[in-house]
Design an enzyme around this catalytic site. Structure first.
Site, PDB file in Angstrom:
ATOM      1  N   CYS A   1      -2.395  -2.971  -3.615  1.00 33.26           N
ATOM      2  CA  CYS A   1      -3.696  -2.842  -2.954  1.00 33.26           C
ATOM      3  C   CYS A   1      -4.715  -2.254  -3.941  1.00 33.26           C
ATOM      4  CB  CYS A   1      -3.546  -1.920  -1.752  1.00 33.26           C
ATOM      5  SG  CYS A   1      -5.080  -1.327  -1.047  1.00 33.26           S
TER       6      CYS A   1
ATOM      7  N   CYS B   1      -5.801   1.733  -2.510  1.00 33.95           N
ATOM      8  CA  CYS B   1      -4.947   2.921  -2.676  1.00 33.95           C
ATOM      9  C   CYS B   1      -4.133   2.879  -3.973  1.00 33.95           C
ATOM     10  CB  CYS B   1      -4.035   3.101  -1.474  1.00 33.95           C
ATOM     11  SG  CYS B   1      -2.836   1.773  -1.275  1.00 33.95           S
TER      12      CYS B   1
ATOM     13  N   CYS C   1      -3.006   4.961   2.531  1.00 40.40           N
ATOM     14  CA  CYS C   1      -4.121   4.059   2.228  1.00 40.40           C
ATOM     15  C   CYS C   1      -5.207   4.136   3.305  1.00 40.40           C
ATOM     16  CB  CYS C   1      -3.633   2.614   2.124  1.00 40.40           C
ATOM     17  SG  CYS C   1      -4.978   1.472   1.732  1.00 40.40           S
TER      18      CYS C   1
ATOM     19  N   CYS D   1       0.824  -1.212   0.000  1.00 38.62           N
ATOM     20  CA  CYS D   1       0.000   0.000   0.000  1.00 38.62           C
ATOM     21  C   CYS D   1       0.854   1.257   0.000  1.00 38.62           C
ATOM     22  CB  CYS D   1      -0.841   0.067   1.278  1.00 38.62           C
ATOM     23  SG  CYS D   1      -2.199  -1.094   1.341  1.00 38.62           S
TER      24      CYS D   1
HETATM   25 ZN   LIG Z   1      -3.906   0.211   0.227  1.00 39.47          ZN
END
Ligand SMILES: [Zn+2]
Length: 352
Positions: free
Chosen positions: A66, A69, A39, A35
């Site tokens: 991810c 994000c 995030c 991330c």
């Molecule tokens: Zn994330």
């Protein structure tokens, strides 16, 4: 990575500090997902977290990006904002259709909006307005009549542009059309630790303090702001002013008052005075400044007054940040803002 760096990264992760986006990535061992620090997802346990300085590193270690994000998309919001701004600059629409722009850039409206506020401190709509205002100013400078310029830039009525110009230009179009006519500005450019500093003044006081890397650009900016003013190198070099200003860029407290000669609205003047009350080494949020002025709902207007401050350093608009701790924008570059704040914190700390 040493433990101190890791600790800093962890603090930034806990704070969801968007300033750290692009600086490092965090991988979560339990999910094998990586991330950005900002995030919005739930924070993982410290013992499950691994830090990486590049996206590639994370992927080589078997982490997947991810989906919330999207750390693998345009790494800095800046690139996205730049492309979107170019598209916005082309449109004459009253309310630019963000959806269409987002689609063209393979992004979403919410992402675009977030990136804009993060990078420029303005929403896309506010930026579109500023861009339109720029085109309007340009037409006036080319000698176009106000009514024609209004029509060509899509402003509905004269009163609306007056309203905006009061907030954004610091003068009404009628004054502006003169482009600073009759004003005699002496300027000088000097080197300081944080780059080149342009200082321009009338005989009454300082009218401009610009920061940058290129003398040519700084001077062009001054000429653009005051196209009809008489602008020439200052005979006396403005030594006293320059010395004081450079000293302030190095985090020193004011040693002497600097007279200012500014074109400003009453509101801008109030904001700028309020900013001068922020102590060295401290910051305020836009909302705090608005409250101090007795106008708690005027955060955005405060942000605009900061963005249009012509005398950086002297009016320390770099000491105003967003409520979430994000530095927001700075006309002279976000890195400079960061550097200024850092130096001032150190100097203020040393004085105590
Ligand atoms: Zn994330």
């Amino acid at each position: 990575m040493n433990s101190r760096t890791a600790e800093q990264y962890w603090q930034a992760t806990m704070a969801r500090d968007s300033r750290s986006d692009g600086v490092f990535f965090l991988g979560v061992r339990s999910t094998r997902i990586y991330c950005r620090p900002s995030c919005p997802a739930r924070r993982p346990l410290r013992r499950n977290v691994e830090f990486f300085t590049t996206q590639r590193e994370a992927e080589q270690r078997g982490f997947r990006p991810c989906l919330r994000c999207r750390p693998n998309e345009i790494s800095s919001g800046t690139a996205l904002v730049q492309k979107a701004a170019a598209l916005l600059a082309e449109t004459d629409e009253e309310s630019p259709r963000l959806g269409a722009i987002a689609k063209k850039l393979n992004s979403s409206v919410s992402r675009l909006r977030r990136a804009f506020v993060q990078v420029t401190g303005l929403s896309p709509r506010e930026l579109a307005e500023a861009l339109r205002l720029n085109r309007f100013k340009k037409l006036l400078r080319q000698g176009r009549k106000i009514t024609d310029a209004l029509y060509e830039t899509g402003y509905g009525s004269a009163s609306r542009v007056y309203e905006r110009s009061n907030a954004q230009l610091g003068m009404t179009p009628a004054t502006y059309q003169k482009g600073g006519k009759g004003m005699k500005l002496g300027f000088t450019i000097t080197n300081a630790k944080l780059g080149k500093v342009l200082v321009a003044a009338t005989e009454r006081g300082v009218s401009a303090v610009y920061l940058g890397d290129s003398e040519v650009k700084l001077l062009a900016e001054l000429r653009e702001e005051y196209p009809k003013a008489e602008i020439a190198p200052a005979r006396n070099g403005l030594e006293k002013f320059v010395k004081e200003i450079v000293s302030r860029t190095e985090g020193n407290p004011p040693r002497q008052e600097l007279p200012l000669d500014l074109l400003a609205t009453a509101f801008q003047r109030r904001v700028w005075q309020e900013l001068q009350r922020i102590p060295l080494g401290k910051t305020r949020t836009y909302a705090q400044v608005a409250r101090a002025l007795g106008r708690p709902s005027a955060s955005r207007a405060v942000a605009r007054a900061c963005a249009t401050n012509p005398v950086s350093i002297v009016v320390p608009c770099h000491r105003v940040i967003r409520g979430d701790g994000n530095l927001a924008g700075y006309r002279w570059g976000i890195e400079r803002k960061e550097q200024l704040l850092k130096t001032e914190r150190v100097e203020a700390g040393a004085a105590n």
